[in-house]
Design a protein around this motif. Sequence first.
Motif, PDB file in Angstrom:
ATOM      1  N   CYS A 154     -44.691  38.861   3.762  1.00 17.00           N
ATOM      2  CA  CYS A 154     -45.212  39.987   4.533  1.00 17.00           C
ATOM      3  C   CYS A 154     -44.170  40.452   5.537  1.00 17.00           C
ATOM      4  CB  CYS A 154     -46.497  39.585   5.252  1.00 17.00           C
ATOM      5  SG  CYS A 154     -47.803  39.085   4.110  1.00 17.00           S
ATOM      6  N   GLN A 155     -43.949  41.750   5.559  1.00 11.54           N
ATOM      7  CA  GLN A 155     -42.881  42.313   6.383  1.00 11.54           C
ATOM      8  C   GLN A 155     -43.454  43.288   7.410  1.00 11.54           C
ATOM      9  OE1 GLN A 155     -39.606  41.385   5.996  1.00 11.54           O
ATOM     10  NE2 GLN A 155     -40.288  39.940   4.449  1.00 11.54           N
ATOM     11  N   ASN A 156     -44.295  42.806   8.290  1.00  4.90           N
ATOM     12  CA  ASN A 156     -44.792  43.679   9.351  1.00  4.90           C
ATOM     13  C   ASN A 156     -44.852  42.929  10.664  1.00  4.90           C
ATOM     14  OD1 ASN A 156     -47.660  42.722   9.865  1.00  4.90           O
ATOM     15  ND2 ASN A 156     -47.700  42.993   7.659  1.00  4.90           N
ATOM     16  N   SER A 157     -45.341  43.581  11.697  1.00  5.25           N
ATOM     17  CA  SER A 157     -45.150  43.075  13.052  1.00  5.25           C
ATOM     18  C   SER A 157     -46.091  41.955  13.466  1.00  5.25           C
ATOM     19  CB  SER A 157     -45.298  44.231  14.039  1.00  5.25           C
ATOM     20  OG  SER A 157     -46.582  44.793  13.930  1.00  5.25           O
ATOM     21  N   ARG A 158     -47.259  41.841  12.846  1.00  2.53           N
ATOM     22  CA  ARG A 158     -48.235  40.865  13.329  1.00  2.53           C
ATOM     23  C   ARG A 158     -48.571  39.765  12.341  1.00  2.53           C
ATOM     24  NH1 ARG A 158     -51.285  42.004  17.824  1.00  2.53           N
ATOM     25  NH2 ARG A 158     -50.966  44.077  18.699  1.00  2.53           N
ATOM     26  N   ILE A 159     -48.381  40.020  11.063  1.00  2.15           N
ATOM     27  CA  ILE A 159     -48.814  39.051  10.057  1.00  2.15           C
ATOM     28  C   ILE A 159     -47.622  38.597   9.241  1.00  2.15           C
ATOM     29  CG2 ILE A 159     -50.220  38.726   7.991  1.00  2.15           C
ATOM     30  CD1 ILE A 159     -52.236  40.667   9.213  1.00  2.15           C
ATOM     31  N   SER A 160     -47.468  37.279   9.180  1.00  2.00           N
ATOM     32  CA  SER A 160     -46.453  36.679   8.327  1.00  2.00           C
ATOM     33  C   SER A 160     -47.188  35.968   7.199  1.00  2.00           C
ATOM     34  CB  SER A 160     -45.627  35.682   9.141  1.00  2.00           C
ATOM     35  OG  SER A 160     -44.694  35.020   8.320  1.00  2.00           O
ATOM     36  N   CYS A 161     -46.579  35.868   6.032  1.00  3.15           N
ATOM     37  CA  CYS A 161     -47.221  35.113   4.965  1.00  3.15           C
ATOM     38  C   CYS A 161     -46.171  34.493   4.054  1.00  3.15           C
ATOM     39  CB  CYS A 161     -48.231  35.957   4.191  1.00  3.15           C
ATOM     40  SG  CYS A 161     -47.620  37.504   3.565  1.00  3.15           S
ATOM     41  N   HIS A 162     -46.514  33.313   3.577  1.00  2.00           N
ATOM     42  CA  HIS A 162     -45.615  32.539   2.732  1.00  2.00           C
ATOM     43  C   HIS A 162     -46.390  32.018   1.527  1.00  2.00           C
ATOM     44  CE1 HIS A 162     -43.060  32.606   6.270  1.00  2.00           C
ATOM     45  NE2 HIS A 162     -44.011  31.993   6.969  1.00  2.00           N
ATOM     46  N   GLY A 163     -45.791  32.118   0.355  1.00  3.62           N
ATOM     47  CA  GLY A 163     -46.378  31.509  -0.827  1.00  3.62           C
ATOM     48  C   GLY A 163     -46.137  30.013  -0.801  1.00  3.62           C
ATOM     49  N   ILE A 164     -47.164  29.250  -1.164  1.00  2.00           N
ATOM     50  CA  ILE A 164     -47.042  27.783  -1.150  1.00  2.00           C
ATOM     51  C   ILE A 164     -47.385  27.221  -2.521  1.00  2.00           C
ATOM     52  CG2 ILE A 164     -47.427  27.507   1.330  1.00  2.00           C
ATOM     53  CD1 ILE A 164     -50.367  26.876   0.735  1.00  2.00           C
ATOM     54  N   SER A 165     -46.979  25.971  -2.739  1.00  2.00           N
ATOM     55  CA  SER A 165     -47.053  25.367  -4.071  1.00  2.00           C
ATOM     56  C   SER A 165     -48.409  24.770  -4.418  1.00  2.00           C
ATOM     57  CB  SER A 165     -45.994  24.272  -4.186  1.00  2.00           C
ATOM     58  OG  SER A 165     -46.280  23.218  -3.273  1.00  2.00           O
ATOM     59  N   ASP A 166     -49.336  24.726  -3.483  1.00  2.00           N
ATOM     60  CA  ASP A 166     -50.623  24.069  -3.750  1.00  2.00           C
ATOM     61  C   ASP A 166     -51.638  24.502  -2.705  1.00  2.00           C
ATOM     62  OD1 ASP A 166     -52.481  22.413  -4.942  1.00  2.00           O
ATOM     63  OD2 ASP A 166     -51.289  20.597  -4.740  1.00  2.00           O
ATOM     64  N   VAL A 167     -52.898  24.206  -2.964  1.00  2.00           N
ATOM     65  CA  VAL A 167     -53.950  24.403  -1.963  1.00  2.00           C
ATOM     66  C   VAL A 167     -53.744  23.361  -0.873  1.00  2.00           C
ATOM     67  CG1 VAL A 167     -56.445  24.242  -1.575  1.00  2.00           C
ATOM     68  CG2 VAL A 167     -55.564  25.408  -3.612  1.00  2.00           C
ATOM     69  N   ILE A 168     -53.862  23.768   0.381  1.00  2.00           N
ATOM     70  CA  ILE A 168     -53.635  22.865   1.516  1.00  2.00           C
ATOM     71  C   ILE A 168     -54.721  21.790   1.568  1.00  2.00           C
ATOM     72  CG2 ILE A 168     -53.644  22.704   4.049  1.00  2.00           C
ATOM     73  CD1 ILE A 168     -51.168  24.077   3.328  1.00  2.00           C
ATOM     74  N   THR A 169     -54.283  20.555   1.741  1.00  2.00           N
ATOM     75  CA  THR A 169     -55.218  19.463   2.022  1.00  2.00           C
ATOM     76  C   THR A 169     -54.815  18.829   3.350  1.00  2.00           C
ATOM     77  OG1 THR A 169     -53.873  17.863   0.792  1.00  2.00           O
ATOM     78  CG2 THR A 169     -55.643  18.960  -0.421  1.00  2.00           C
ATOM     79  N   PHE A 170     -55.773  18.173   3.971  1.00  2.00           N
ATOM     80  CA  PHE A 170     -55.522  17.486   5.235  1.00  2.00           C
ATOM     81  C   PHE A 170     -55.705  15.995   5.004  1.00  2.00           C
ATOM     82  CE2 PHE A 170     -56.592  21.772   6.427  1.00  2.00           C
ATOM     83  CZ  PHE A 170     -55.705  22.061   7.450  1.00  2.00           C
ATOM     84  N   THR A 171     -54.851  15.194   5.637  1.00  2.00           N
ATOM     85  CA  THR A 171     -54.933  13.749   5.428  1.00  2.00           C
ATOM     86  C   THR A 171     -56.110  13.135   6.166  1.00  2.00           C
ATOM     87  OG1 THR A 171     -53.359  13.440   7.230  1.00  2.00           O
ATOM     88  CG2 THR A 171     -52.473  13.462   4.989  1.00  2.00           C
ATOM     89  N   ARG A 172     -56.621  13.842   7.182  1.00  2.00           N
ATOM     90  CA  ARG A 172     -57.792  13.357   7.908  1.00  2.00           C
ATOM     91  C   ARG A 172     -58.869  14.427   7.864  1.00  2.00           C
ATOM     92  NH1 ARG A 172     -55.017  11.789  13.652  1.00  2.00           N
ATOM     93  NH2 ARG A 172     -53.216  10.729  12.790  1.00  2.00           N
ATOM     94  N   ASP A 173     -60.112  14.028   8.084  1.00  2.00           N
ATOM     95  CA  ASP A 173     -61.193  15.006   8.141  1.00  2.00           C
ATOM     96  C   ASP A 173     -61.074  15.887   9.374  1.00  2.00           C
ATOM     97  OD1 ASP A 173     -62.299  14.203   5.792  1.00  2.00           O
ATOM     98  OD2 ASP A 173     -63.654  12.768   6.731  1.00  2.00           O
ATOM     99  N   PHE A 174     -60.558  15.308  10.468  1.00  2.00           N
ATOM    100  CA  PHE A 174     -60.397  16.102  11.680  1.00  2.00           C
ATOM    101  C   PHE A 174     -59.287  15.486  12.508  1.00  2.00           C
ATOM    102  CE2 PHE A 174     -63.175  12.661  12.811  1.00  2.00           C
ATOM    103  CZ  PHE A 174     -62.793  12.321  14.094  1.00  2.00           C
TER     104      PHE A 174
END
Length: 197
Positions: A154-174
């Motif tokens: 994304c090439q604008n002033s407020r929003i950036s975006c990056h393609g990633i290789s997988d759906v994000i997971t978290f190692t802890r519930d919180f």
Amino acid sequence: MMRNLFLFVAPLFFFLHTTLAAPAPEPQPHPILRQNNQTTDLGSAISDMRRQSYNGFVILLHVLNDTNLFKNAEVTFLMPSDSDLSKADMSQEDLQTFILRHTIPAWLMINHMLRFPNQTLVPSSLPDRMFTITKSGGSGIFVNNARVVDPNICQNSRISCHGISDVITFTRDFFPTAKLPPEMLSPVRGRITSSRH
């Protein structure tokens, strides 16, 4: 009489021929999201996402259809590919949660992430979840389990975006909020400041 018929039919034939043979006007493109007749930052970001074939993420943003969620906010979207999204387990009820767990509440280009110390904790847009930014030598930058594969889409002033290789997971519930500094517990905007250089 035939001559009079010819004089009547000939101009009519010419008119119909030129009208029907003329190409139909092309439909004008419309911004996806509009606010006060101006293209919003989110609309501009969505156009950039589509150009790079992150159509699944675009569809999720449209289904969510809450333009106020990111209105006037600086955010970074972490976008799984369409293929990865098709395998993700999500339902209509937790769509907002899914989007927020793929969003950093700050404008971060790849050069900002490259300056972070290895294993830097960065807040997600969910109050009790933190991303870990890992620099892995020749493998690039990881956000939790996902590698950044398409930076700075994304090439604008407020929003950036990056393609990633997988759906994000978290190692802890919180993440225990008692251990977080107060500035990370404030509202979405202002939790991270990044210089735009």
